[in-house]
Design a protein around this motif. Structure first.
Motif, PDB file in Angstrom:
ATOM      1  N   ILE A 142       0.841  -1.197   0.000  1.00 25.26           N
ATOM      2  CA  ILE A 142       0.000   0.000   0.000  1.00 25.26           C
ATOM      3  C   ILE A 142       0.873   1.243   0.000  1.00 25.26           C
ATOM      4  O   ILE A 142       0.649   2.195  -0.767  1.00 25.26           O
ATOM      5  N   GLN A 143       1.903   1.235   0.845  1.00 21.25           N
ATOM      6  CA  GLN A 143       2.795   2.400   0.932  1.00 21.25           C
ATOM      7  C   GLN A 143       3.564   2.607  -0.369  1.00 21.25           C
ATOM      8  O   GLN A 143       3.694   3.739  -0.858  1.00 21.25           O
ATOM      9  N   LEU A 144       4.064   1.523  -0.946  1.00 22.68           N
ATOM     10  CA  LEU A 144       4.810   1.636  -2.204  1.00 22.68           C
ATOM     11  C   LEU A 144       3.933   2.199  -3.314  1.00 22.68           C
ATOM     12  O   LEU A 144       4.358   3.070  -4.082  1.00 22.68           O
ATOM     13  N   ILE A 145       2.686   1.721  -3.397  1.00 21.33           N
ATOM     14  CA  ILE A 145       1.787   2.199  -4.458  1.00 21.33           C
ATOM     15  C   ILE A 145       1.397   3.652  -4.210  1.00 21.33           C
ATOM     16  O   ILE A 145       1.321   4.456  -5.149  1.00 21.33           O
ATOM     17  N   ASN A 146       1.172   4.023  -2.953  1.00 18.63           N
ATOM     18  CA  ASN A 146       0.873   5.423  -2.657  1.00 18.63           C
ATOM     19  C   ASN A 146       2.025   6.342  -3.059  1.00 18.63           C
ATOM     20  O   ASN A 146       1.809   7.454  -3.550  1.00 18.63           O
ATOM     21  N   ASN A 147       3.246   5.856  -2.869  1.00 17.46           N
ATOM     22  CA  ASN A 147       4.410   6.642  -3.299  1.00 17.46           C
ATOM     23  C   ASN A 147       4.477   6.733  -4.818  1.00 17.46           C
ATOM     24  O   ASN A 147       4.764   7.789  -5.385  1.00 17.46           O
ATOM     25  N   LYS A 148       4.182   5.618  -5.481  1.00 16.53           N
ATOM     26  CA  LYS A 148       4.284   5.572  -6.941  1.00 16.53           C
ATOM     27  C   LYS A 148       3.218   6.420  -7.621  1.00 16.53           C
ATOM     28  O   LYS A 148       3.465   6.995  -8.678  1.00 16.53           O
ATOM     29  N   LYS A 149       2.039   6.512  -7.036  1.00 21.68           N
ATOM     30  CA  LYS A 149       0.959   7.235  -7.724  1.00 21.68           C
ATOM     31  C   LYS A 149       1.196   8.747  -7.744  1.00 21.68           C
ATOM     32  O   LYS A 149       0.536   9.462  -8.497  1.00 21.68           O
ATOM     33  N   ARG A 150       2.154   9.206  -6.936  1.00 20.99           N
ATOM     34  CA  ARG A 150       2.509  10.636  -6.965  1.00 20.99           C
ATOM     35  C   ARG A 150       3.715  10.903  -7.862  1.00 20.99           C
ATOM     36  O   ARG A 150       4.142  12.035  -8.018  1.00 20.99           O
ATOM     37  N   LYS A 151       4.270   9.828  -8.423  1.00 22.36           N
ATOM     38  CA  LYS A 151       5.479   9.953  -9.225  1.00 22.36           C
ATOM     39  C   LYS A 151       5.163  10.533 -10.598  1.00 22.36           C
ATOM     40  O   LYS A 151       4.136  10.220 -11.199  1.00 22.36           O
ATOM     41  N   SER A 152       6.052  11.387 -11.089  1.00 25.24           N
ATOM     42  CA  SER A 152       5.857  12.011 -12.397  1.00 25.24           C
ATOM     43  C   SER A 152       6.473  11.127 -13.469  1.00 25.24           C
ATOM     44  O   SER A 152       7.671  11.205 -13.755  1.00 25.24           O
ATOM     45  N   CYS A 153       5.667  10.236 -14.037  1.00 26.78           N
ATOM     46  CA  CYS A 153       6.155   9.316 -15.062  1.00 26.78           C
ATOM     47  C   CYS A 153       4.962   8.721 -15.801  1.00 26.78           C
ATOM     48  O   CYS A 153       3.821   8.899 -15.381  1.00 26.78           O
ATOM     49  N   LEU A 154       5.220   8.040 -16.895  1.00 28.53           N
ATOM     50  CA  LEU A 154       4.151   7.419 -17.673  1.00 28.53           C
ATOM     51  C   LEU A 154       3.771   6.056 -17.122  1.00 28.53           C
ATOM     52  O   LEU A 154       2.595   5.727 -16.978  1.00 28.53           O
ATOM     53  N   VAL A 155       4.789   5.241 -16.846  1.00 25.11           N
ATOM     54  CA  VAL A 155       4.579   3.869 -16.366  1.00 25.11           C
ATOM     55  C   VAL A 155       5.535   3.623 -15.212  1.00 25.11           C
ATOM     56  O   VAL A 155       6.701   4.027 -15.264  1.00 25.11           O
ATOM     57  N   THR A 156       5.059   2.988 -14.180  1.00 25.61           N
ATOM     58  CA  THR A 156       5.928   2.583 -13.081  1.00 25.61           C
ATOM     59  C   THR A 156       5.430   1.242 -12.561  1.00 25.61           C
ATOM     60  O   THR A 156       4.390   0.746 -13.014  1.00 25.61           O
ATOM     61  N   PRO A 173       1.202   8.901 -13.119  1.00 29.16           N
ATOM     62  CA  PRO A 173       1.344   7.716 -13.974  1.00 29.16           C
ATOM     63  C   PRO A 173       0.061   7.340 -14.708  1.00 29.16           C
ATOM     64  O   PRO A 173      -1.032   7.459 -14.150  1.00 29.16           O
ATOM     65  N   VAL A 174       0.203   6.905 -15.936  1.00 36.78           N
ATOM     66  CA  VAL A 174      -0.925   6.313 -16.652  1.00 36.78           C
ATOM     67  C   VAL A 174      -1.248   4.949 -16.032  1.00 36.78           C
ATOM     68  O   VAL A 174      -2.409   4.601 -15.842  1.00 36.78           O
ATOM     69  N   VAL A 175      -0.204   4.218 -15.698  1.00 32.07           N
ATOM     70  CA  VAL A 175      -0.417   2.876 -15.132  1.00 32.07           C
ATOM     71  C   VAL A 175       0.671   2.543 -14.124  1.00 32.07           C
ATOM     72  O   VAL A 175       1.837   2.879 -14.311  1.00 32.07           O
ATOM     73  N   ILE A 176       0.257   1.927 -13.031  1.00 27.98           N
ATOM     74  CA  ILE A 176       1.180   1.320 -12.064  1.00 27.98           C
ATOM     75  C   ILE A 176       0.990  -0.187 -12.196  1.00 27.98           C
ATOM     76  O   ILE A 176      -0.116  -0.704 -11.978  1.00 27.98           O
ATOM     77  N   ILE A 177       2.049  -0.885 -12.589  1.00 25.39           N
ATOM     78  CA  ILE A 177       1.964  -2.344 -12.742  1.00 25.39           C
ATOM     79  C   ILE A 177       2.306  -3.003 -11.407  1.00 25.39           C
ATOM     80  O   ILE A 177       3.404  -2.793 -10.871  1.00 25.39           O
ATOM     81  N   LEU A 178       1.368  -3.752 -10.856  1.00 23.19           N
ATOM     82  CA  LEU A 178       1.663  -4.586  -9.688  1.00 23.19           C
ATOM     83  C   LEU A 178       2.094  -5.946 -10.240  1.00 23.19           C
ATOM     84  O   LEU A 178       1.271  -6.774 -10.622  1.00 23.19           O
ATOM     85  N   ASN A 179       3.397  -6.109 -10.335  1.00 23.02           N
ATOM     86  CA  ASN A 179       3.967  -7.257 -11.042  1.00 23.02           C
ATOM     87  C   ASN A 179       4.233  -8.408 -10.069  1.00 23.02           C
ATOM     88  O   ASN A 179       5.093  -8.310  -9.201  1.00 23.02           O
ATOM     89  N   CYS A 180       3.479  -9.477 -10.210  1.00 16.74           N
ATOM     90  CA  CYS A 180       3.613 -10.636  -9.324  1.00 16.74           C
ATOM     91  C   CYS A 180       4.410 -11.738 -10.018  1.00 16.74           C
ATOM     92  O   CYS A 180       4.182 -12.030 -11.190  1.00 16.74           O
ATOM     93  N   SER A 181       5.316 -12.338  -9.281  1.00 16.42           N
ATOM     94  CA  SER A 181       6.085 -13.454  -9.843  1.00 16.42           C
ATOM     95  C   SER A 181       6.417 -14.427  -8.721  1.00 16.42           C
ATOM     96  O   SER A 181       6.576 -14.030  -7.566  1.00 16.42           O
ATOM     97  N   THR A 182       6.516 -15.702  -9.073  1.00 14.68           N
ATOM     98  CA  THR A 182       6.858 -16.712  -8.072  1.00 14.68           C
ATOM     99  C   THR A 182       8.369 -16.773  -7.897  1.00 14.68           C
ATOM    100  O   THR A 182       9.133 -16.499  -8.827  1.00 14.68           O
ATOM    101  N   ALA A 183       8.795 -17.111  -6.703  1.00  9.78           N
ATOM    102  CA  ALA A 183      10.229 -17.202  -6.395  1.00  9.78           C
ATOM    103  C   ALA A 183      10.429 -18.292  -5.352  1.00  9.78           C
ATOM    104  O   ALA A 183       9.524 -18.583  -4.561  1.00  9.78           O
TER     105      ALA A 183
END
Length: 1042
Positions: free
Chosen positions: A83-97, A203-213
Motif C-alpha cells: 500500500i505504501q509503495l503504491i501510494n508513493n508511486k501514484k505521486r510519481k511524475s512518469c508514464l509507467v511505473t 502515472p498512466v499505469v502502475i503495474i503490480l507485477n507478481c512473480s513466483t520465487a
C-alpha cells in the motif's frame, strides 16, 4: 448493475458505457461499486460457498473480499508495504511505473495482490490481467485496453476523467524469448501512450507485477543506516524467518545475501542471530575470508577456496547438524566459487534431509537502497501468527466442524509445516492406494500430486478427468464419486470457463507425492502414466504444464540448473534412473512432435549425464532432431555445438571416465573431426543468430563464444612440436583459425565494453575470450599480457580497458602513442582517445585545443558516414560549455547526434539493441577534458595505482537503475526541454536531441534538467526532472532546513 470507476474528483464516480466495458476483454476490472448495488449483492448462501471454497484452497475470487458477506481476510506482512509503495508511486511524475510482489506458491501471493487491488478500487482504476495461457497474451492489445481504461475512451478525452490504472500482472508464462511479460508490456504501453499524445503529471499505469520465487534457496535482504529500534527488531525477525524457511528446505547449500550500510547495525544484527541460534546450528563467523582475487592469482585463489571448503565440511561432518555461516566482508564476488565448491563436494555424499550450510553473505556498502518490492514466504512472522490464530477462532465459530477441511488456511495458520500437510492424508487413503494402485482414483490423485508439486497453481480440467474415468469404468460415474476417498484433499472450482480440479495446497501435493513414492509409485511412473493417459490426445490442454515439468530449468544458487526440477528429482531417486528420464522425455517428444525443446533436453541429458560409450552419438541424434523441428532458432542449434565441444574436452582429457573408455584419445584425426564438427555447428548457429535479427530478436552470442571455447580447447591439446605429417596437419588447422579468432575477439571487445547484461554475461565470459586470443597470438618468449595489451591499443573499445587497470599499465601502453601522420580516421581517433584516457588518470596529455583541431579537420572533410566512435569524440570534445565562449564554427552537434544514431544502427544496433548500453563518460563540472567523468571501475582489487573515477560506483548504480532522487556532486545538470515525448539539451541556441535513459520519465512537455551521459549510441539523459518539480523539491528542502 451500473458499473462505475473512480474519477479525479474523490467525491464522484464515472459510469461506464457498455461498449467500452465490452471492449476491455483482456482485463478483469474491479469496479468501484462492486457488490454495493441491489442488483450486485451476493446471495448469502452463495457468499458462504465462495468463502468455504477459498478457505479449502480454491483460488480467490472478488466475492471473497466483500466484508459485508464474508469474514475479513488476514492481511499478511507485505500488505501495508505494498500500500505504501503504491501510494508513493501514484505521486510519481512518469508514464509507467511498477511495484513488485515476489511470492512462494502457496504463501497467499495472488490473494495479497487482489487484496491490494480491492483496497484501491475507489481511488485508482484497478484491473487484473486475464491470464489466457493457451492463447498467449497479446501485450499490444492489452496496452491499448489499459490506456482506454485510463482515458475512458479510445479517443482523446477530457483530462478530468483521466485516472491512473493499477494493473495486476500475475501471469504464469513468459514471452517466447524467455523475457518476463512485464518487459514487453512496458515498452508497448509507452508506445501506445506516445501514439495517443498523452501528457500527464501522474502515472498512466502502475503495474503490480507478481512473480513466483523460491526463497528456500536464496534471498537478498537490505539493512539501511537510518532504522529505528522497532525497525531493527522487525529486520531481525525477518532474518530469522528466512533462516527457518531455508532450514526446512531440501537444498544442500543455501544463501542469504545481507547488504548492509557501513554505518548500520547490519553486521551486529547478523551476529546476534547466530548467537540466538547456536543450539540449533553449528555457527561460524569469517571476517574478510577472501584474501586473494581470482584475476590476481587464479591458482592461489583456487587453493584458498578449496582449503576453506574442506575446513567447513570437516566442521559439518564433526557436528552432524546444519552450519550457519556468517561471511562478513566488502566484496561478494568470490562467494560463488565457495558455493560451487561446497555443492560439488556434497554432491558426492548422501543427500541430507536438511541444508548442510546456510550462508549469510553480509556485504558492507557505502549506500543501500530501500527495497522497492515485497516478498511473501512460506514462513510466518510472529505478528502474522497472532493474526492467523485470531482468525482461526472466528472461522471455527462461523463454520464449526467443516473448518477442519479448510486445509489451505490451516496449513498457513500452522506456519507451513510439513507435518500439517502430511496429517491430512488419512490411514484410509494410504490403505486405498496400497490396495488399488491402478484404480482411476489413485491414478488421478497421483497426477494431481505430480503437477501441483512441480507446477504449483496448475489444475486438471474436470471434463478431461471425467473422460479419463470413463475409459476405465463402464458405468461412467462422476468425478466426485470416483474421487470420494480423496475428496478431502481436493478442491473443485471454476476458472470462469470450465470447472477445474487441484489439490488444496502445494504442500499437500508434496505430501501425497511422498506417500506415493513410499508405496513404490515413483515420480517417473506417475509422469509416464500422466503423459500416456491424460496428455495423449489432449496435448494442447497440457503443453504448458508438461513444458514446465519436463523442460523448464529453474534458477539454481549460482546458475540455472542443468535440467527441470522433476528430471533432477527422478535422477536423484536412483542411480539407474537416467534411463527413466530418457524414456519420459522420449515419450513427451513423441507427443509434442513439433516442439524442439524435448529433443534438446534429451540431447543435453545424454551428453551431460549418460556414461555409456555411445552417449555422444545419441546426443548428436537428438540435437539434430531438435534443429529439424525448428531450424531457424539459433539457441536450439547451440546444443549440437555443445555436444561436440563436450565430446572434445572429455574424450582425451580424462575429465571423467565412462564405461569402456580407459585411455585418453591420441588419434589426431579423431580430434580434428570432432573439432571441425563443433566449429561447423557453432558457425551454423552464428548464421541462424544473424538471420533471427530480422525479426527483432535478442542477439544470441553463443555461437561466437562456443567457437572461441573450441579453439582454446584444441590449442591446448596440440602437439608441442610437430614431427610427422599428421601432427603438421593439426598445426596447420590451428594456424588457419587465427583470422576468425581475431575477428571474434574484436566483436566481443566492443560487445562486452559498450554493453552489458548481468544475466547473460557470466564472469568467465571475457576471461575465456581473452585467453583464447592470448594463446593464438603470443609469439615465442612474449608475455601473454603484453600481447593482449598491444591488441587493446589498436581499438577504441580496447583503449577503454586501460581505465579499468593500473596506471602503470596505462602509462606503459599509452604514453608511447605517437601522433598520427596520416589523415586516417582510425589512427586519429585512437590517438585522441588515448589522450582523453591519459587525462582521466591525471597523466600528461595533448592539449584539448590540439585534439579539437584534429577532429575538426576530419569533420570538415566528411561529416556524414563515419563511425560511432568518431561522433562520440566530437560530442566529448565539443559539447558546449555555457560558462565559456564557444569555439569558432564548431561541428553542428544536432547533425552529429543524427549521424551518430545512423552510424550506430549500421554497425552495432542489431547486436546490442536488447542490451544495456554502458555509459562510458558523464558530463562533469570541470573544464576542458577534466569535465569528462569516466564511468568504468577497476576490474581487479589490490591494484597498486588504479585509475579512479570521480563518480562513486554507488552513484553510478543508482543513476543507471533509474533512481530519480540521487544527487551526484561531481556531475553537472544540463538544462533541456521535452517536446513530443522527445528530450533535447538546450545549449547556445542549439536543441541537441538526447535519448531518455528511462523513457517512462518523459511524461509531458516542459523544461527539464538532467545528468548527461554518453554511450556508443549517443548522448543520454539520466535522472530527468521537470523544472516545476525541481522548484517544489528545492522549496521543501529549504523549509526542512529552515
Amino acid at each position: 448493475m451500473m458499473y462505475q470507476l473512480p474519477s479525479c474528483n474523490p467525491r464522484k464516480t464515472i459510469s461506464i458505457k457498455t461498449e467500452l466495458r465490452d471492449s476491455l476483454s483482456c482485463l478483469n476490472i474491479v469496479w468501484s461499486n462492486i457488490f454495493e448495488t441491489v442488483d450486485s449483492e451476493i446471495n448469502p448462501d452463495r457468499a458462504r460457498q465462495y468463502e468455504t471454497d477459498f478457505l479449502k484452497g480454491a483460488p480467490p475470487t472478488w466475492p471473497n473480499f466483500d466484508k459485508s458477506a464474508n469474514l475479513q481476510l488476514v492481511e499478511r506482512d507485505g500488505f501495508n508495504d505494498l500500500i505504501q509503495l503504491i501510494n508513493n508511486k501514484k505521486r510519481k511524475s512518469c508514464l509507467v511505473t511498477d511495484v513488485s510482489l515476489q511470492y512462494q506458491p502457496g504463501s497467499g501471493g495472488s490473494t495479497l495482490a487482489m487484496q491490494v487491488l480491492w483496497h484501491f478500487r475507489k481511488d485508482l482504476r484497478c484491473a487484473r490481467v486475464i491470464d489466457s495461457i493457451n492463447d498467449g497474451l497479446d501485450t499490444k492489445e492489452l496496452s491499448k485496453q489499459v490506456v482506454d481504461l485510463f482515458l475512458l475512451s479510445k479517443e482523446k478525452h477530457a483530462k478530468q476523467d483521466w485516472k491512473t490504472v493499477l494493473l495486476l500482472l500475475d501471469t504464469k508464462e513468459k514471452m517466447d524469448n524467455d523475457l518476463p511479460i512485464k518487459n514487453d508490456l512496458w515498452e508497448n504501453l509507452i508506445e501506445e501512450i506516445h501514439n495517443r499524445d498523452i501528457d500527464t503529471q501522474t502515472p498512466v499505469v502502475i503495474i503490480l507485477n507478481c512473480s513466483t520465487a523460491d526463497f528456500s534457496l536464496n534471498d537478498t535482504m537490505i539493512h539501511d543506516s537510518k532504522l529505528s529500534e522497532e525497525e531493527i527488531r522487525q529486520f531481525k525477525e525477518k532474518l530469522l524467518q528466512q533462516i527457518r524457511l531455508q532450514r526446512k528446505s531440501q537444498w544442500k547449500v543455501t544463501s542469504i545475501n545481507l547488504l548492509y550500510h557501513k554505518d548500520s547495525s547490519g553486521s551486529a544484527v547478523a551476529r546476534e542471530v547466530l548467537q540466538d541460534l547456536r543450539e540449533e546450528f553449528t555457527c561460524e563467523i569469517l571476517t574478510e575470508p577472501f584474501t586473494t582475487e581470482i584475476t590476481e592469482n587464479k591458482e592461489r585463489f583456487t587453493r584458498q577456496i578449496e582449503d576453506m571448503a574442506n575446513t567447513l565440511l570437516e566442521i559439518y561432518e564433526t557436528h552432524k547438524k546444519p552450519m550457519l555461516l556468517l561471511l562478513d566482508h566488502k566484496d561478494d564476488k568470490p562467494l560463488r566459487y565457495l558455493l560451487k565448491n561446497l555443492q560439488s563436494k556434497l554432491q558426492r555424499s548422501d543427500r541430507p534431509d536438511h541444508p548442510a550450510f546456510i550462508i549469510i553473505n553480509a556485504v558492507r556498502k557505502s549506500v543501500v537502497r530501500a527495497p522497492g518490492h515485497v516478498k511473501l514466504k512460506l514462513e510466518l512472522l510472529p505478528d502474522e501468527k497472532e493474526k492467523f490464530a485470531q482468525k482461526r477462532q472466528e472461522i471455527e465459530k462461523k463454520h464449526r466442524k467443516i473448518s477442519k477441511t479448510f486445509h489451505a488456511f490451516n496449513i498457513m495458520q500452522g506456519g507451513f509445516q510439513k507435518e500439517d500437510a502430511e496429517k491430512v492424508i488419512t490411514e484410509e487413503m494410504v490403505n486405498h492406494i496400497g490396495k488399488d494402485k491402478q484404480s482411476s482414483s489413485t491414478r488421478l490423485l497421483s497426477f494431481l500430486a505430480l503437477i501441483n508439486s512441480y507446477v504449483p497453481g496448475s489444475h486438471l480440467l474436470k471434463p478431461l478427468c471425467k473422460k479419463f474415468i470413463e475409459q476405465t469404468n463402464e458405468r461412467k460415474p462422476s468425478v466426485e464419486m470416483i474421487m470420494k476417498p480423496f475428496m478431502d484433499l481436493i478442491v473443485i472450482f471454476s476458472d470462469g470457463e470450465q470447472n477445474c480440479i487441484r489439490l488444496k495446497h502445494p504442500m499437500i501435493a508434496g505430501a501425497c507425492l511422498k506417500m506415493f513414492t513410499e508405496n513404490n509409485l515413483t515420480r517417473s511412473d506417475i509422469a509416464l502414466d500422466f503423459l500416456n493417459s491424460m496428455v495423449n490426445g489432449n496435448e494442447s490442454n497440457y503443453k504448458h504444464i508438461c513444458k514446465r515439468m519436463l523442460v523448464t530449468r529453474p534458477d539454481g544458487l549460482i546458475e540455472k540448473e542443468k535440467f527441470s526440477r522433476l528430471i533432477l528429482d527422478i535422477k536423484r531417486e536412483g542411480k539407474t534412473n537416467k534411463c527413466k528420464c530418457i524414456s519420459l522425455l522420449e515419450r513427451a517428444s513423441n507427443l509434442f512432435s513439433t516442439d524442439p525443446f524435448y529433443p534438446q533436453a534429451l540431447a543435453r541429458l545424454y551428453y551431460i549425464e549418460v556414461n555409456e560409450e555411445d552417449k555422444y552419438q545419441e546426443a548428436e541424434k537428438w540435437a539434430e532432431e531438435a534443429i529439424e523441428r525448428d531450424p531457424k532458432k539459433s539457441h536450439i542449434r547451440d546444443t549440437l555445438g555443445q555436444v561436440h565441444k563436450n565430446h572434445l574436452s572429455r574424450i582425451w582429457n580424462k575429465v571423467e571416465k565412462w564405461k569402456n573408455v580407459e585411455k585418453p584419445c591420441t588419434d589426431i584425426n579423431t580430434r580434428l573431426a570432432i573439432a571441425k564438427s563443433a566449429i561447423n555447428a557453432f558457425k551454423r548457429e552464428e548464421k541462424a543468430a544473424e538471420d533471427e535479427l530480422d525479426a527483432n530478436a535478442i542477439f544470441n552470442n553463443r555461437g561466437h563464444f562456443g567457437f572461441l571455447q573450441v579453439c582454446k580447447e584444441i590449442y591446448d591439446l596440440r602437439p608441442l612440436s610437430p614431427n610427422n605429417p599428421l601432427q603438421q596437419k593439426y598445426h596447420d588447422f590451428i594456424n588457419g583459425l587465427r583470422g576468425k579468432i581475431e575477428s571474434k575477439y574484436d566483436f566481443f571487445e566492443c560487445y562486452l565494453t559498450f554493453s552489458s547484461n548481468k544475466k547473460d554475461d557470466p564472469d568467465y565470459f571475457r576471461r575465456d575470450v581473452e585467453d583464447c586470443y592470448k594463446r593464438y597470438f603470443t609469439q615465442g618468449d612474449q608475455n601473454e599480457e603484453n600481447t593482449l595489451n598491444e591488441k587493446k591499443m589498436k581499438s577504441f573499445a580496447g583503449l577503454l580497458h586501460f581505465l579499468e587497470s593500473d596506471i602503470d599499465v596505462l602509462e606503459q601502453n599509452l604514453i608511447a602513442t605517437k601522433k598520427p601522420r596520416s589523415k586516417s580516421e582510425t589512427q586519429t581517433i585512437l590517438y585522441i582517445f588515448a589522450n582523453i584516457i591519459l587525462n582521466q588518470s591525471d597523466e600528461p596529455s595533448e592539449k584539448t585545443k590540439n585534439l579539437q583541431d584534429m577532429l575538426q579537420k576530419l569533420w570538415s572533410t566528411e561529416a556524414h558516414g563515419r563511425s560511432p566512435e568518431f561522433y562520440l569524440l566530437i560530442l566529448l570534445l565539443f559539447w558546449p560549455d555555457q560558462a565559456k565562449k564557444a569555439k569558432p564554427k564548431p561541428p553542428n552537434l544536432e547533425n552529429c547526434v543524427k549521424y551518430m544514431s545512423q552510424s550506430y544502427e549500421r554497425k552495432y544496433q542489431k547486436y546490442l539493441h536488447s542490451r544495456h548500453l554502458v555509459p562510458l563518460f558523464f558530463y562533469g563540472k570541470g573544464e576542458g577534458l577534466q569535465r569528462l567523468v569516466h564511468a568504468l571501475k577497476p576490474h581487479q582489487h589490490g591494484l597498486k595505482r588504479p585509475v579512479h573515477s570521480k563518480l562513486d560506483k554507488t552513484d553510478l548504480d543508482l543513476l543507471t537503475e533509474g533512481d530519480g532522487s540521487v544527487e551526484v556532486k561531481c556531475l553537472q545538470r544540463i538544462d533541456g526541454k521535452v517536446e513530443d515525448h522527445k528530450v533535447f539539451a538546450v545549449r547556445n541556441g542549439q536543441q541537441i536531441p538526447v535519448v531518455a535513459h528511462n523513457r517512462a520519465s518523459v511524461c509531458r512537455r516542459g523544461q527539464v534538467s538532467f545528468y548527461l551521459g554518453f554511450t556508443i549510441r549517443g548522448p543520454v539523459a539520466y535522472n530527468i526532472r521537470y523544472q516545476n518539480c525541481l522548484q517544489k523539491k528545492t522549496r521543501r528542502n529549504q523549509e526542512e532546513t529552515g
